[in-house]
Design a protein around this motif. Structure first.
Motif, mmCIF file in Angstrom:
data_model
loop_
_atom_site.group_PDB
_atom_site.id
_atom_site.type_symbol
_atom_site.label_atom_id
_atom_site.label_comp_id
_atom_site.label_asym_id
_atom_site.label_seq_id
_atom_site.Cartn_x
_atom_site.Cartn_y
_atom_site.Cartn_z
ATOM 1 N N ARG A 194 -36.423 -16.405 35.510
ATOM 2 C CA ARG A 194 -36.130 -15.030 35.935
ATOM 3 C C ARG A 194 -37.334 -14.105 35.733
ATOM 4 O O ARG A 194 -37.605 -13.237 36.554
ATOM 5 C CB ARG A 194 -34.923 -14.492 35.176
ATOM 6 C CG ARG A 194 -33.630 -15.191 35.528
ATOM 7 C CD ARG A 194 -32.460 -14.590 34.777
ATOM 8 N NE ARG A 194 -31.231 -15.295 35.072
ATOM 9 C CZ ARG A 194 -30.892 -16.466 34.533
ATOM 10 N NH1 ARG A 194 -31.691 -17.063 33.668
ATOM 11 N NH2 ARG A 194 -29.760 -17.048 34.860
ATOM 12 N N LYS A 195 -38.039 -14.301 34.622
ATOM 13 C CA LYS A 195 -39.165 -13.417 34.333
ATOM 14 C C LYS A 195 -40.249 -13.592 35.402
ATOM 15 O O LYS A 195 -40.823 -12.609 35.889
ATOM 16 C CB LYS A 195 -39.722 -13.720 32.940
ATOM 17 C CG LYS A 195 -40.820 -12.804 32.494
ATOM 18 C CD LYS A 195 -41.075 -12.963 30.995
ATOM 19 C CE LYS A 195 -42.277 -12.143 30.559
ATOM 20 N NZ LYS A 195 -43.556 -12.762 30.929
ATOM 21 N N THR A 196 -40.481 -14.819 35.775
ATOM 22 C CA THR A 196 -41.483 -15.092 36.809
ATOM 23 C C THR A 196 -41.041 -14.469 38.133
ATOM 24 O O THR A 196 -41.839 -13.833 38.845
ATOM 25 C CB THR A 196 -41.654 -16.619 36.974
ATOM 26 O OG1 THR A 196 -41.797 -17.195 35.682
ATOM 27 C CG2 THR A 196 -42.845 -16.963 37.838
ATOM 28 N N MET A 197 -39.773 -14.626 38.443
ATOM 29 C CA MET A 197 -39.244 -14.049 39.688
ATOM 30 C C MET A 197 -39.412 -12.527 39.681
ATOM 31 O O MET A 197 -39.821 -11.924 40.678
ATOM 32 C CB MET A 197 -37.748 -14.390 39.848
ATOM 33 C CG MET A 197 -37.484 -15.860 40.128
ATOM 34 S SD MET A 197 -35.724 -16.269 40.009
ATOM 35 C CE MET A 197 -35.018 -15.349 41.374
ATOM 36 N N ARG A 198 -39.103 -11.930 38.520
ATOM 37 C CA ARG A 198 -39.196 -10.466 38.402
ATOM 38 C C ARG A 198 -40.629 -10.006 38.613
ATOM 39 O O ARG A 198 -40.900 -9.046 39.329
ATOM 40 C CB ARG A 198 -38.705 -10.066 37.011
ATOM 41 C CG ARG A 198 -38.265 -8.658 36.879
ATOM 42 C CD ARG A 198 -37.496 -8.456 35.599
ATOM 43 N NE ARG A 198 -38.306 -8.766 34.429
ATOM 44 C CZ ARG A 198 -37.861 -9.374 33.337
ATOM 45 N NH1 ARG A 198 -36.612 -9.778 33.272
ATOM 46 N NH2 ARG A 198 -38.655 -9.595 32.313
ATOM 47 N N GLY A 199 -41.552 -10.724 38.011
ATOM 48 C CA GLY A 199 -42.962 -10.369 38.126
ATOM 49 C C GLY A 199 -43.422 -10.415 39.574
ATOM 50 O O GLY A 199 -44.085 -9.483 40.067
ATOM 51 N N ILE A 200 -43.045 -11.485 40.257
ATOM 52 C CA ILE A 200 -43.474 -11.623 41.663
ATOM 53 C C ILE A 200 -42.854 -10.493 42.500
ATOM 54 O O ILE A 200 -43.523 -9.864 43.322
ATOM 55 C CB ILE A 200 -43.086 -13.015 42.211
ATOM 56 C CG1 ILE A 200 -43.838 -14.099 41.433
ATOM 57 C CG2 ILE A 200 -43.370 -13.114 43.704
ATOM 58 C CD1 ILE A 200 -43.353 -15.509 41.690
ATOM 59 N N ALA A 201 -41.571 -10.224 42.259
ATOM 60 C CA ALA A 201 -40.896 -9.164 43.027
ATOM 61 C C ALA A 201 -41.559 -7.810 42.777
ATOM 62 O O ALA A 201 -41.644 -6.967 43.681
ATOM 63 C CB ALA A 201 -39.419 -9.100 42.644
#
Ligand code: COA
Ligand code: AMP
Length: 625
Positions: A591-598
């Motif tokens: 989730r953290k990686t997804m959040r960063g990319i978003a």
């Protein structure tokens, strides 16, 4: 008294003396001889041998001191075109009468009362009436759906629920009674009675277990203040955690009264006879502490505002309230200022009102972005004070203490810890980091008075959620750093909690709702940056094998499901159907990686990723704003 450093040092060198001194500003039935009971760590109790009544301190003592004619609460409601001022004497009488209503319905000391009301004076009256008879109130924010209310009813097991026929949300009238009925239907615990405030905008049909507020008040016998132990709970306020099950934050009576009373002159620079306007909702901790308890404990005047910063009817309402009611300190969330700035970028409304009495703007609830800070500071020409706190702490942890000394500010920092708060930053192994290095922001135990002693009926969850990560420290759930001058920088949550327009929500809770849809195999909800609301949730769902659905229709169903189960306030508007979710080899969704990319951050791909192609395929979807 000295400057900030002196006061802070006094609180660390002699906490007993410091807090017993602060306790003198409270009227005790039995004065405490000790400040802290540390005999049962990690459970700490404040003023263990003290007895008091918080309602007496908020109302009766001011009347007894001859200030009964002073304005206690100003109800300002642009959505109904109403303004009503309650003097301390009038408010005490209303509260005593409603306390009599509750007592007549069988509510006694220690019993719970759930309050599900819009921003009307009766919300504060009901809270204080509970405090008067030693009952424990639990206010539920009106924007939550029946299921959320039902979960809270089941956990708090109230004797009575107090609600209204309707609330007014901008230009819409929202009928509360059907929501309450649905919640009670869903709940296992059935409260004996519900007291309903009838509002002319939409009256409710009352059933056999419903009591009409006005009729009950007309025949009630006023009730007196019941002294309680300092350590007895005053209220339970549910807040979002990492799962769908909210945490019942317990607030004690004595510690809370002492801390809030201390904070009014020292942090907010508001004292007896002065006016504070906290534009929030009594359903949130900001409203509990700085619309209701703290201003009244200090003998100040509080403004209870039923409306929005914009659209009810315009972006000038905060300025109107400030000018009309002689507000000295205004307190709200940065998102409210972003909303005003969007509608009125040049601050033209502010020019139409006399704001000369306004001395400070306090902002909290989410990170204060530099752009909003600058805009507000330029517009008002007064100190704009970012301060950091949480439902759990009940009052600020880090704040520029306006009433003691205004510290020089640094962009992005709410400045330094307030007295009583030993704030530190630890790395993942629990070691203190070097100044300026990011880590987990923690508070060394014991925390000062006013902070949560435990979770309602759940000491174990209290320990697991907050104290188990680092022995001897309270885990705030926020990440950040402290620089070499002792300035704290709060960078955001490190768990599944997000702040949407200053409203604290659980992405885990939203995931549970999405996962309950029959077509969904798995899902993730992340909080992404939003110019207006600070953060908004975005959902990603993977469908069960063989499911073929019209994506638009499915998306609409999922959005509606969250609205129905969590509430409109969740603001989940964007759900994407994706082939797979990126995970670690042990199956944890990244989730953290997804959040960063978003958010457009250069987010490193963790080495533990199971299949990097899944993440690559998701990148364009994540980047789409
Ligand atoms: N009862 C019922 N519904 C509610 C509600 C309530 N008490 N509060 C909010 N909602 C609904 C809103 O009507 C909206 O519904 P919609 O999706 O049908 O439009 C939805 O929940 C989202 O509300 P919100 O996030 O508040 O967005 P908004 O666009 O209505 O207003 C702001 C945006 C910035 C004006 C508003 O959030 C605000 O005033 N924030 C101030 C900050 C604040 O009070 N924070 C509390 C902690 S300090
Ligand atoms: P709540 O419990 O609703 O008050 O939300 C608490 C959370 O809001 C904190 O844990 C922070 O993540 C965030 N928060 C509150 N105030 C600030 C602030 N001044 N700066 C940054 N984040 C904040």
């Amino acid at each position: 008294m000295g400057g900030y450093e002196d006061v802070f040092r006094a609180s660390t060198e002699d906490p007993e003396g410091f807090w017993l001194g602060a306790a003198q500003a409270i009227d005790w039935h039995v004065a405490p001889t000790r400040a802290l009971d540390a005999s049962r760590p990690p459970f700490y109790r404040w003023f263990p041998d003290g007895e008091l009544n918080v309602c007496h301190n908020a109302l009766d003592r001011h009347v007894d001191a001859g200030r009964g004619g002073q304005a206690a609460l100003v109800y300002d409601s642009p959505v109904t075109g109403t303004q009503r001022t309650y003097t301390y004497e009038q408010l005490r009488d209303e509260v005593a009468r409603f306390a009599g209503v509750l007592a007549g319905l069988g509510v006694g000391r220690g019993d719970r009362v759930v309050i599900y009301l819009p921003m009307v004076p009766e919300a504060a009256i009901a809270m204080l009436a509970c405090a008067r008879i030693g009952a424990v109130h639990s206010v539920v924010f009106g924007g939550f759906a029946p299921k959320e209310l039902a979960v809270r009813i089941d956990d708090a097991a109230p004797t009575v629920v107090v609600s209204a026929s309707c609330g007014i949300e901008g230009k819409r009238v929202i009928e509360y009674k059907p929501l309450l009925d649905a919640a009670i239907e869903q709940a296992t615990h059935k409260p004996a009675k519900r007291v309903i405030l009838q509002r002319p905008q939409a009256e409710a049909a009352l059933g056999p277990d419903d009591v009409d507020w006005a009729a009950a008040m007309a025949s009630a016998t006023p009730a007196d203040c019941v002294p309680v132990r300092s350590t007895d709970p005053l209220y339970v306020l549910y807040t979002s955690g990492t799962t769908g099950k909210p945490k019942g934050v317990v607030r004690d009576s004595g510690g809370h009264a002492v801390a809030l009373r201390w904070s009014m002159p020292n942090v907010y620079d508001v004292d007896t006879g002065e006016t504070i306007f906290t534009a929030s909702d009594v359903g949130w901790v900001v409203g509990h502490s700085y619309i209701v308890y703290a201003p009244l404990l200090a003998g100040a005047t509080t403004v209870l505002y039923e409306g929005k910063p914009v659209g009810t009817p315009d972006a000038g309402q905060f300025w109107r309230v400030v000018a009309e009611h002689g507000v000295k300190s205004l307190f709200t969330a940065p998102t409210a200022f972003r909303a005003i700035k969007k509608e009125d970028p040049h601050g033209e409304y502010a020019q139409q009102y006399d704001l000369s009495g306004l001395r400070y703007l306090f902002l909290a609830g989410e990170r204060l972005d530099p752009e909003t800070y600058r805009w507000a500071a330029d517009l008002l020409g007064i100190p704009v004070i970012d301060h950091w706190w949480q439902t759990e702490t009940g009052w600020p942890i880090v704040a520029n203490p306006a009433g003691i000394e205004l510290l020089p500010t640094k962009p992005g920092s709410p400045t330094k810890p307030l007295p009583g708060w030993d704030v530190q930053v630890l790395d993942t192994s629990g070691k203190p980091v070097e100044p300026g290095t990011d880590g987990a922001i923690v508070v060394k135990l014991p925390m000062p008075p006013g902070s949560l002693p435990t979770l309602w009926n759940d000491d174990e969850r209290f320990v697991q959620s907050y104290l188990a990560a680092f022995d001897g420290y309270y885990l705030t759930g926020d990440g950040g750093r402290i620089d070499s001058d002792g300035y704290v920088y709060v960078m955001g949550r490190t768990d599944d909690v997000i702040n949407v327009a200053g409203h604290r929500l659980s992405t885990g809770g939203m995931e549970e709702v999405l996962a309950s849809h029959p077509d969904v195999a798995e899902c993730a909800v992340i909080g992404v940056a939003d110019v207006m609301k600070g953060q908004v949730p975005r959902g990603f769902v993977v469908l069960k094998a063989g499911v073929e659905r019209d994506e638009e229709q499915l998306r609409a169903e999922l959005v509606q499901l969250v609205r129905d189960q969590v509430g409109a306030v969740a603001s989940l508007k964007d759900v994407a159907v994706v082939p797979a979710l990126p995970k670690t080899r042990s199956g944890k969704i990244l989730r953290k990686t997804m959040r960063g990319i978003a958010d457009g951050v250069d987010e490193p791909v963790p080495s533990t990723i199971d299949d990097a192609t899944v993440l690559d395929a998701l990148r364009p979807v994540l980047r789409r704003s």
